[in-house]
Design a protein around this motif. Sequence first.
Motif, PDB file in Angstrom:
ATOM      1  N   ALA A  63       0.831  -1.213   0.000  1.00  0.00           N
ATOM      2  CA  ALA A  63       0.000   0.000   0.000  1.00  0.00           C
ATOM      3  C   ALA A  63       0.863   1.260   0.000  1.00  0.00           C
ATOM      4  N   ASN A  64       1.975   1.235   0.740  1.00  0.00           N
ATOM      5  CA  ASN A  64       2.872   2.393   0.764  1.00  0.00           C
ATOM      6  C   ASN A  64       3.423   2.691  -0.623  1.00  0.00           C
ATOM      7  N   ILE A  65       3.854   1.655  -1.317  1.00  0.00           N
ATOM      8  CA  ILE A  65       4.403   1.853  -2.662  1.00  0.00           C
ATOM      9  C   ILE A  65       3.299   2.295  -3.624  1.00  0.00           C
ATOM     10  N   GLU A  66       2.134   1.678  -3.522  1.00  0.00           N
ATOM     11  CA  GLU A  66       1.014   2.094  -4.368  1.00  0.00           C
ATOM     12  C   GLU A  66       0.707   3.572  -4.168  1.00  0.00           C
ATOM     13  N   ASN A  67       0.718   4.030  -2.915  1.00  0.00           N
ATOM     14  CA  ASN A  67       0.427   5.444  -2.621  1.00  0.00           C
ATOM     15  C   ASN A  67       1.499   6.371  -3.185  1.00  0.00           C
ATOM     16  N   ILE A  68       2.755   5.979  -3.081  1.00  0.00           N
ATOM     17  CA  ILE A  68       3.835   6.806  -3.635  1.00  0.00           C
ATOM     18  C   ILE A  68       3.657   6.938  -5.147  1.00  0.00           C
ATOM     19  N   LEU A  69       3.388   5.824  -5.823  1.00  0.00           N
ATOM     20  CA  LEU A  69       3.193   5.867  -7.269  1.00  0.00           C
ATOM     21  C   LEU A  69       1.953   6.687  -7.631  1.00  0.00           C
ATOM     22  N   LYS A  70       0.890   6.532  -6.865  1.00  0.00           N
ATOM     23  CA  LYS A  70      -0.348   7.280  -7.118  1.00  0.00           C
ATOM     24  C   LYS A  70      -0.114   8.785  -6.969  1.00  0.00           C
ATOM     25  N   GLU A  71       0.601   9.183  -5.918  1.00  0.00           N
ATOM     26  CA  GLU A  71       0.912  10.604  -5.700  1.00  0.00           C
ATOM     27  C   GLU A  71       1.612  11.213  -6.908  1.00  0.00           C
ATOM     28  N   GLY A  72       2.456  10.435  -7.546  1.00  0.00           N
ATOM     29  CA  GLY A  72       3.203  10.929  -8.697  1.00  0.00           C
ATOM     30  C   GLY A  72       2.513  10.695 -10.024  1.00  0.00           C
ATOM     31  N   GLY A  73       1.303  10.112  -9.986  1.00  0.00           N
ATOM     32  CA  GLY A  73       0.601   9.801 -11.223  1.00  0.00           C
ATOM     33  C   GLY A  73       1.280   8.671 -11.997  1.00  0.00           C
ATOM     34  N   LEU A  74       2.046   7.850 -11.281  1.00  0.00           N
ATOM     35  CA  LEU A  74       2.803   6.773 -11.911  1.00  0.00           C
ATOM     36  C   LEU A  74       2.139   5.405 -11.743  1.00  0.00           C
ATOM     37  N   ASN A  75       0.938   5.366 -11.225  1.00  0.00           N
ATOM     38  CA  ASN A  75       0.218   4.103 -11.015  1.00  0.00           C
ATOM     39  C   ASN A  75      -0.610   3.742 -12.253  1.00  0.00           C
ATOM     40  N   VAL A  76       0.065   3.706 -13.382  1.00  0.00           N
ATOM     41  CA  VAL A  76      -0.590   3.417 -14.664  1.00  0.00           C
ATOM     42  C   VAL A  76      -0.222   1.997 -15.099  1.00  0.00           C
TER      43      VAL A  76
END
Length: 174
Positions: A63-76
């Motif tokens: 979840a921590n990594i998912e949130n970091i990627l989401k914050e940067g718009g990198l969760n694609v």
Amino acid sequence: NAPTVCRLQVSEHYDTNSWEAFLRSLPGQPMFVTTDLEPSLRAAVKKVWPDAKVYPCAHHLMANIENILKEGGLNVPANPIMPFLGKDKHGKKRGTFTYPIEYAYFRQVTDAYINLYKPKSKKEADAIKKLTSWLRRHEDEITRSLVEKHWPVTIGAVERALAEIGRASCRERL
């Protein structure tokens, strides 16, 4: 004998002293404690149960990594890290922080992504920097968790149940 949740308590505070009081109210002395990365809880565990080994929860690490990627718009979907954070072909959550080989693959892909990806914005660059820092900060603890035998490796199911209790109690107050 499988570990069980033995007590729930509502508290207005989320600090080390509150966690210490809660932990002292529990019976016994655990050998292992699996928890999120919350510093106040981890400090309380170390103080109340100094001999217990504290392990990071696989669910929370993901979840921590998912949130970091989401914050940067990198969760694609095109991000090669994403498959390690989702479900496998059988619909089960990936074992990225449960099985050493999965983590090794994850780190190879993540390190390559960090080194090769050219951020298109400051937001993306900040997320890459945050991910790099987060991995560096937690690497030893994650590795230790993967090689030492402990159970449970995740408290994700408890988190989901607590979230449902929280939603229900909020509805009751309305």
